[in-house]
Design a protein around this motif. Structure first.
Motif, PDB file in Angstrom:
ATOM      1  N   TRP A  25     -44.754  34.106  34.208  1.00  0.00           N
ATOM      2  CA  TRP A  25     -44.265  35.067  34.995  1.00  0.00           C
ATOM      3  C   TRP A  25     -43.353  34.561  36.178  1.00  0.00           C
ATOM      4  CZ3 TRP A  25     -45.035  40.473  34.281  1.00  0.00           C
ATOM      5  CH2 TRP A  25     -45.796  40.756  33.442  1.00  0.00           C
ATOM      6  N   PRO A  26     -42.018  35.306  36.320  1.00  0.00           N
ATOM      7  CA  PRO A  26     -41.254  34.976  37.393  1.00  0.00           C
ATOM      8  C   PRO A  26     -41.718  35.246  38.530  1.00  0.00           C
ATOM      9  CG  PRO A  26     -40.465  36.958  36.182  1.00  0.00           C
ATOM     10  CD  PRO A  26     -41.436  36.425  35.117  1.00  0.00           C
ATOM     11  N   VAL A  27     -41.188  34.572  39.704  1.00  0.00           N
ATOM     12  CA  VAL A  27     -41.818  34.963  40.819  1.00  0.00           C
ATOM     13  C   VAL A  27     -40.730  35.233  41.986  1.00  0.00           C
ATOM     14  CG1 VAL A  27     -42.134  32.726  41.665  1.00  0.00           C
ATOM     15  CG2 VAL A  27     -43.342  34.378  42.894  1.00  0.00           C
ATOM     16  N   VAL A  28     -40.960  36.266  42.756  1.00  0.00           N
ATOM     17  CA  VAL A  28     -39.889  36.570  43.810  1.00  0.00           C
ATOM     18  C   VAL A  28     -40.686  36.275  45.040  1.00  0.00           C
ATOM     19  CG1 VAL A  28     -38.656  38.420  45.006  1.00  0.00           C
ATOM     20  CG2 VAL A  28     -38.766  38.307  42.477  1.00  0.00           C
ATOM     21  N   LEU A  29     -39.925  35.536  45.929  1.00  0.00           N
ATOM     22  CA  LEU A  29     -40.476  35.127  47.414  1.00  0.00           C
ATOM     23  C   LEU A  29     -39.781  36.103  48.131  1.00  0.00           C
ATOM     24  CD1 LEU A  29     -40.519  31.363  47.194  1.00  0.00           C
ATOM     25  CD2 LEU A  29     -42.257  32.931  46.684  1.00  0.00           C
ATOM     26  N   ALA A  30     -40.612  36.996  49.073  1.00  0.00           N
ATOM     27  CA  ALA A  30     -39.926  38.143  49.694  1.00  0.00           C
ATOM     28  C   ALA A  30     -40.140  37.646  51.025  1.00  0.00           C
ATOM     29  CB  ALA A  30     -40.325  39.161  49.458  1.00  0.00           C
ATOM     30  N   PHE A  31     -39.303  37.505  52.254  1.00  0.00           N
ATOM     31  CA  PHE A  31     -39.363  36.814  53.421  1.00  0.00           C
ATOM     32  C   PHE A  31     -38.930  38.124  54.376  1.00  0.00           C
ATOM     33  CE2 PHE A  31     -38.803  32.980  50.926  1.00  0.00           C
ATOM     34  CZ  PHE A  31     -39.876  32.155  51.454  1.00  0.00           C
ATOM     35  N   HIS A  32     -40.221  38.287  55.209  1.00  0.00           N
ATOM     36  CA  HIS A  32     -39.767  39.573  56.218  1.00  0.00           C
ATOM     37  C   HIS A  32     -38.717  39.020  57.279  1.00  0.00           C
ATOM     38  CE1 HIS A  32     -42.108  37.526  59.201  1.00  0.00           C
ATOM     39  NE2 HIS A  32     -43.111  37.311  58.585  1.00  0.00           N
ATOM     40  N   GLY A  33     -38.306  40.178  57.999  1.00  0.00           N
ATOM     41  CA  GLY A  33     -37.247  40.010  59.067  1.00  0.00           C
ATOM     42  C   GLY A  33     -38.225  39.915  60.536  1.00  0.00           C
ATOM     43  N   ARG A  34     -37.537  39.216  61.455  1.00  0.00           N
ATOM     44  CA  ARG A  34     -38.113  38.736  62.850  1.00  0.00           C
ATOM     45  C   ARG A  34     -39.097  40.086  63.305  1.00  0.00           C
ATOM     46  NH1 ARG A  34     -35.561  37.854  68.848  1.00  0.00           N
ATOM     47  NH2 ARG A  34     -37.431  36.758  69.784  1.00  0.00           N
ATOM     48  N   GLY A  35     -40.393  39.643  63.445  1.00  0.00           N
ATOM     49  CA  GLY A  35     -41.432  40.855  64.051  1.00  0.00           C
ATOM     50  C   GLY A  35     -41.977  41.649  62.877  1.00  0.00           C
ATOM     51  N   ASN A  36     -41.480  41.425  61.746  1.00  0.00           N
ATOM     52  CA  ASN A  36     -42.207  42.367  60.645  1.00  0.00           C
ATOM     53  C   ASN A  36     -43.180  41.542  60.039  1.00  0.00           C
ATOM     54  OD1 ASN A  36     -42.429  44.374  58.546  1.00  0.00           O
ATOM     55  ND2 ASN A  36     -40.314  44.857  58.600  1.00  0.00           N
ATOM     56  N   GLY A  38     -45.275  40.756  55.800  1.00  0.00           N
ATOM     57  CA  GLY A  38     -44.990  40.807  54.237  1.00  0.00           C
ATOM     58  C   GLY A  38     -45.380  42.263  53.901  1.00  0.00           C
ATOM     59  N   VAL A  39     -46.515  42.697  54.599  1.00  0.00           N
ATOM     60  CA  VAL A  39     -47.116  44.139  54.251  1.00  0.00           C
ATOM     61  C   VAL A  39     -45.818  45.295  54.370  1.00  0.00           C
ATOM     62  CG1 VAL A  39     -48.650  45.794  54.650  1.00  0.00           C
ATOM     63  CG2 VAL A  39     -49.350  43.710  54.442  1.00  0.00           C
ATOM     64  N   GLY A  40     -45.230  45.049  55.625  1.00  0.00           N
ATOM     65  CA  GLY A  40     -44.250  45.775  56.207  1.00  0.00           C
ATOM     66  C   GLY A  40     -42.946  45.921  55.112  1.00  0.00           C
ATOM     67  N   THR A  41     -42.806  44.600  54.570  1.00  0.00           N
ATOM     68  CA  THR A  41     -41.367  44.319  53.672  1.00  0.00           C
ATOM     69  C   THR A  41     -42.081  45.104  52.229  1.00  0.00           C
ATOM     70  OG1 THR A  41     -40.769  42.369  54.836  1.00  0.00           O
ATOM     71  CG2 THR A  41     -40.125  42.667  52.612  1.00  0.00           C
ATOM     72  N   GLU A  42     -43.159  44.789  51.937  1.00  0.00           N
ATOM     73  CA  GLU A  42     -43.560  45.362  50.642  1.00  0.00           C
ATOM     74  C   GLU A  42     -43.308  46.884  50.599  1.00  0.00           C
ATOM     75  OE1 GLU A  42     -47.106  45.198  47.191  1.00  0.00           O
ATOM     76  OE2 GLU A  42     -47.658  45.085  49.344  1.00  0.00           O
ATOM     77  N   GLU A  43     -43.646  47.745  51.583  1.00  0.00           N
ATOM     78  CA  GLU A  43     -43.610  49.029  51.912  1.00  0.00           C
ATOM     79  C   GLU A  43     -42.396  49.625  51.712  1.00  0.00           C
ATOM     80  OE1 GLU A  43     -45.288  49.822  55.464  1.00  0.00           O
ATOM     81  OE2 GLU A  43     -47.507  49.603  54.845  1.00  0.00           O
ATOM     82  N   PHE A  44     -41.129  48.902  52.343  1.00  0.00           N
ATOM     83  CA  PHE A  44     -39.732  49.640  52.167  1.00  0.00           C
ATOM     84  C   PHE A  44     -38.935  49.067  51.005  1.00  0.00           C
ATOM     85  CE2 PHE A  44     -38.918  46.220  55.639  1.00  0.00           C
ATOM     86  CZ  PHE A  44     -38.043  45.637  54.964  1.00  0.00           C
ATOM     87  N   GLY A 228     -31.713  51.599  49.809  1.00  0.00           N
ATOM     88  CA  GLY A 228     -32.542  52.297  48.975  1.00  0.00           C
ATOM     89  C   GLY A 228     -34.012  52.246  49.351  1.00  0.00           C
ATOM     90  N   ALA A 229     -34.178  51.777  50.838  1.00  0.00           N
ATOM     91  CA  ALA A 229     -35.595  51.650  51.576  1.00  0.00           C
ATOM     92  C   ALA A 229     -36.394  52.814  51.186  1.00  0.00           C
ATOM     93  CB  ALA A 229     -35.493  51.157  52.700  1.00  0.00           C
ATOM     94  N   ASP A 230     -37.809  52.648  51.122  1.00  0.00           N
ATOM     95  CA  ASP A 230     -38.753  53.927  50.749  1.00  0.00           C
ATOM     96  C   ASP A 230     -39.345  54.203  52.149  1.00  0.00           C
ATOM     97  OD1 ASP A 230     -38.430  53.688  47.947  1.00  0.00           O
ATOM     98  OD2 ASP A 230     -39.983  52.400  47.826  1.00  0.00           O
ATOM     99  N   SER A 231     -39.156  53.425  53.036  1.00  0.00           N
ATOM    100  CA  SER A 231     -39.678  53.655  54.519  1.00  0.00           C
ATOM    101  C   SER A 231     -38.516  53.034  55.449  1.00  0.00           C
ATOM    102  CB  SER A 231     -41.149  53.036  54.735  1.00  0.00           C
ATOM    103  OG  SER A 231     -41.169  51.921  54.386  1.00  0.00           O
ATOM    104  N   TYR A 232     -39.011  53.069  56.736  1.00  0.00           N
ATOM    105  CA  TYR A 232     -38.215  52.480  57.630  1.00  0.00           C
ATOM    106  C   TYR A 232     -37.971  50.838  57.432  1.00  0.00           C
ATOM    107  CZ  TYR A 232     -36.262  51.226  62.394  1.00  0.00           C
ATOM    108  OH  TYR A 232     -35.440  50.588  63.259  1.00  0.00           O
ATOM    109  N   SER A 233     -36.553  50.380  57.412  1.00  0.00           N
ATOM    110  CA  SER A 233     -36.280  49.084  57.199  1.00  0.00           C
ATOM    111  C   SER A 233     -35.493  48.574  58.256  1.00  0.00           C
ATOM    112  CB  SER A 233     -35.680  49.101  55.868  1.00  0.00           C
ATOM    113  OG  SER A 233     -34.422  49.472  55.875  1.00  0.00           O
ATOM    114  N   GLY A 234     -35.078  49.483  59.459  1.00  0.00           N
ATOM    115  CA  GLY A 234     -34.206  48.840  60.151  1.00  0.00           C
ATOM    116  C   GLY A 234     -33.198  50.073  60.907  1.00  0.00           C
TER     117      GLY A 234
END
Length: 263
Positions: A25-36, A38-44, A228-234
């Motif tokens: 499987w391919p993998v995507v590494l998703a790095f959150h913003g300052r103060g966020n 991984g869970v928060g990034t997945e949400e939006f 296209g964020a599903d919740s608050y992203s900034g």
């Protein structure tokens, strides 16, 4: 959890609904913003809807006001923490297609993907920063071992990381940053720009070495947000015209690291 650099590091891992260990499987590494997180990034972000394994690592609490997690390369990152090494350790831990590892992130996390492209071009197939904070340390002395494809997203109305740059903080104008990668990748001098929606303009730099194109998606009036964020992203305007995770995947999925440099 994962031991790296003498620290106990954490990450959240999402497996696709049809995941089976019998295929790569391919993998995507998703790095959150300052103060966020991984869970928060997945949400939006919507990234967990992709046909890929998605890892959401957590940064280490940095400096400045508040207990806010951050990534290497920013002036407020924790001193002495090697997040590049952590990313390499994480890659070795996951059972994935090693030639199809992609990095994305928002703000500070997006800036960190630029650092990964500079230092881990042999393991990161392509990057997709969103609202990137490209501090000097994320790109100084950047000599990647291969051309790295880039698709960048940024709002022209971003007041946190201004589209036109912020010299006092060492932040470049976003078009200058993408032009820098086009130069590294030896793309054609003249880019192609097209407005595909009233608030979406895409600039494509093609004819690049090894096909490593550089695309920039400008969101007219867009804030410090994830398209296209599903919740608050900034703060600021969030476009619903495109979904960043869908647009970046169409770009990312076509790239692989060369076999000769896979470790």
């Amino acid at each position: 959890t994962l031991a790296s650099g003498g620290l106990s590091r954490t990450y959240q891992l999402h497996l696709p609904a049809d995941y089976t260990p019998r295929r790569d499987w391919p993998v995507v590494l998703a790095f959150h913003g300052r103060g966020n997180t991984g869970v928060g990034t997945e949400e939006f972000s919507g990234l967990s809807n992709l046909p890929a394994i998605v890892a959401y690592p957590n940064g280490v609490i940095g400096t400045g006001d508040g207990d806010r997690q951050a990534w290497q390369g920013a002036p407020y990152a924790a001193a002495g923490v090697d997040d590049v090494a952590f990313t390499g350790d994480l890659n070795r831990t996951l059972c994935v297609d090693k030639r199809r590892v992609y990095a994305t992130g928002k703000s500070n996390g997006a800036g960190f993907t630029g650092l990964l492209a500079c230092r881990m071009a042999d393991r990161i197939a392509a990057i997709a920063p969103v609202a990137g904070a490209f501090y000097p340390e994320t790109g100084e002395r950047c000599h990647p071992s291969r051309p790295v494809p880039v698709i960048d997203f940024h709002g022209t109305g971003d007041v946190t990381i201004p589209y036109e740059g912020d010299p006092e903080r060492g932040l470049p104008a976003i078009p200058d940053w993408t032009a820098g990668w086009a130069e590294r990748n030896d793309c054609r001098a003249r880019p192609r720009t097209r407005t595909i929606e009233p608030d979406i303009t895409i600039t494509r730099r093609t004819g690049c070495d090894h096909g490593a194109e550089v695309h920039h998606v400008a969101i007219t009036g867009g804030g410090h947000t994830w398209p296209g964020a599903d919740s608050y992203s900034g703060g600021g305007y969030v476009t619903g015209t495109i979904e960043a995770h869908e647009v970046m995947w169409q770009f990312l999925r076509q790239y692989r690291t060369p076999r000769a440099v896979v470790r």
